[in-house]
Design a protein around this motif. Structure first.
Motif, mmCIF file in Angstrom:
data_model
loop_
_atom_site.group_PDB
_atom_site.id
_atom_site.type_symbol
_atom_site.label_atom_id
_atom_site.label_comp_id
_atom_site.label_asym_id
_atom_site.label_seq_id
_atom_site.Cartn_x
_atom_site.Cartn_y
_atom_site.Cartn_z
ATOM 1 N N ARG A 1 0.831 -1.215 0.000
ATOM 2 C CA ARG A 1 0.000 0.000 0.000
ATOM 3 C C ARG A 1 0.857 1.252 0.000
ATOM 4 N NH1 ARG A 1 -5.127 0.158 3.645
ATOM 5 N NH2 ARG A 1 -5.317 1.983 2.324
ATOM 6 N N ALA A 2 1.932 1.251 0.799
ATOM 7 C CA ALA A 2 2.811 2.426 0.848
ATOM 8 C C ALA A 2 3.507 2.630 -0.487
ATOM 9 C CB ALA A 2 3.835 2.259 1.961
ATOM 10 N N ARG A 3 3.948 1.546 -1.113
ATOM 11 C CA ARG A 3 4.619 1.676 -2.407
ATOM 12 C C ARG A 3 3.652 2.234 -3.445
ATOM 13 N NH1 ARG A 3 7.301 -3.465 -5.108
ATOM 14 N NH2 ARG A 3 5.129 -4.095 -4.993
ATOM 15 N N LYS A 4 2.419 1.756 -3.425
ATOM 16 C CA LYS A 4 1.401 2.250 -4.357
ATOM 17 C C LYS A 4 1.094 3.716 -4.081
ATOM 18 C CE LYS A 4 -3.282 1.279 -5.903
ATOM 19 N NZ LYS A 4 -4.463 0.467 -5.702
ATOM 20 N N LYS A 5 1.001 4.096 -2.820
ATOM 21 C CA LYS A 5 0.671 5.458 -2.454
ATOM 22 C C LYS A 5 1.772 6.430 -2.878
ATOM 23 C CE LYS A 5 -0.217 8.265 1.640
ATOM 24 N NZ LYS A 5 -0.340 8.243 3.102
ATOM 25 N N TYR A 6 3.015 6.084 -2.614
ATOM 26 C CA TYR A 6 4.105 7.012 -2.897
ATOM 27 C C TYR A 6 4.576 6.962 -4.339
ATOM 28 C CZ TYR A 6 4.305 7.868 2.077
ATOM 29 O OH TYR A 6 3.986 8.222 3.348
ATOM 30 N N SER A 7 4.328 5.871 -5.040
ATOM 31 C CA SER A 7 4.743 5.826 -6.448
ATOM 32 C C SER A 7 3.779 6.592 -7.333
ATOM 33 C CB SER A 7 4.845 4.374 -6.925
ATOM 34 O OG SER A 7 3.565 3.769 -6.972
ATOM 35 N N SER A 8 2.522 6.744 -6.930
ATOM 36 C CA SER A 8 1.542 7.472 -7.740
ATOM 37 C C SER A 8 1.702 8.981 -7.593
ATOM 38 C CB SER A 8 0.128 7.046 -7.379
ATOM 39 O OG SER A 8 -0.146 7.401 -6.037
ATOM 40 N N LYS A 9 2.360 9.465 -6.534
ATOM 41 C CA LYS A 9 2.539 10.891 -6.313
ATOM 42 C C LYS A 9 3.696 11.474 -7.123
ATOM 43 C CE LYS A 9 0.348 11.441 -1.921
ATOM 44 N NZ LYS A 9 0.345 12.162 -0.682
ATOM 45 N N GLU A 10 4.582 10.630 -7.615
ATOM 46 C CA GLU A 10 5.758 11.159 -8.333
ATOM 47 C C GLU A 10 5.457 11.526 -9.746
ATOM 48 O OE1 GLU A 10 8.990 8.459 -8.004
ATOM 49 O OE2 GLU A 10 8.941 8.516 -5.843
#
Length: 92
Positions: A83-92
């Motif tokens: 979930r964290a990887r999905k959350k932070y990868s979509s913001k870049e």
């Protein structure tokens, strides 16, 4: 509020059977399987013996609980990491 109600329902589901069946013995599947094998094939000889047997049922339960806790922590870590990887990868 919804979480509190769900938590109380789970607690009740765990406690009510203890009061309804107070004198019942809550055995595991291993004991039932051993009992059934004894009935079906009384001369059955196990292929191997355990390397180590816990000294008591309480120790066996402790080891089982630790195994469950480690498994739950691993699953929680994997889900949280995803979930964290999905959350932070979509913001870049």
């Amino acid at each position: 509020m919804k979480n509190i109600v769900l938590f109380l329902i789970v607690i009740l589901l765990a406690i009510i059977p203890l009061f309804l069946q107070g004198d019942a013995e809550f055995g595991g599947a291993d004991g039932k399987a051993e009992e059934m094998i004894g009935e079906l094939a009384p001369s059955y000889e196990p292929w191997f013996k355990s390397i180590w047997e816990p000294p008591s049922g309480e120790i066996e339960s402790l080891i089982f609980s630790l195994q469950a806790a480690i498994g739950a922590a691993f699953i929680g870590y994997v889900i949280g990491f995803g979930r964290a990887r999905k959350k932070y990868s979509s913001k870049e």
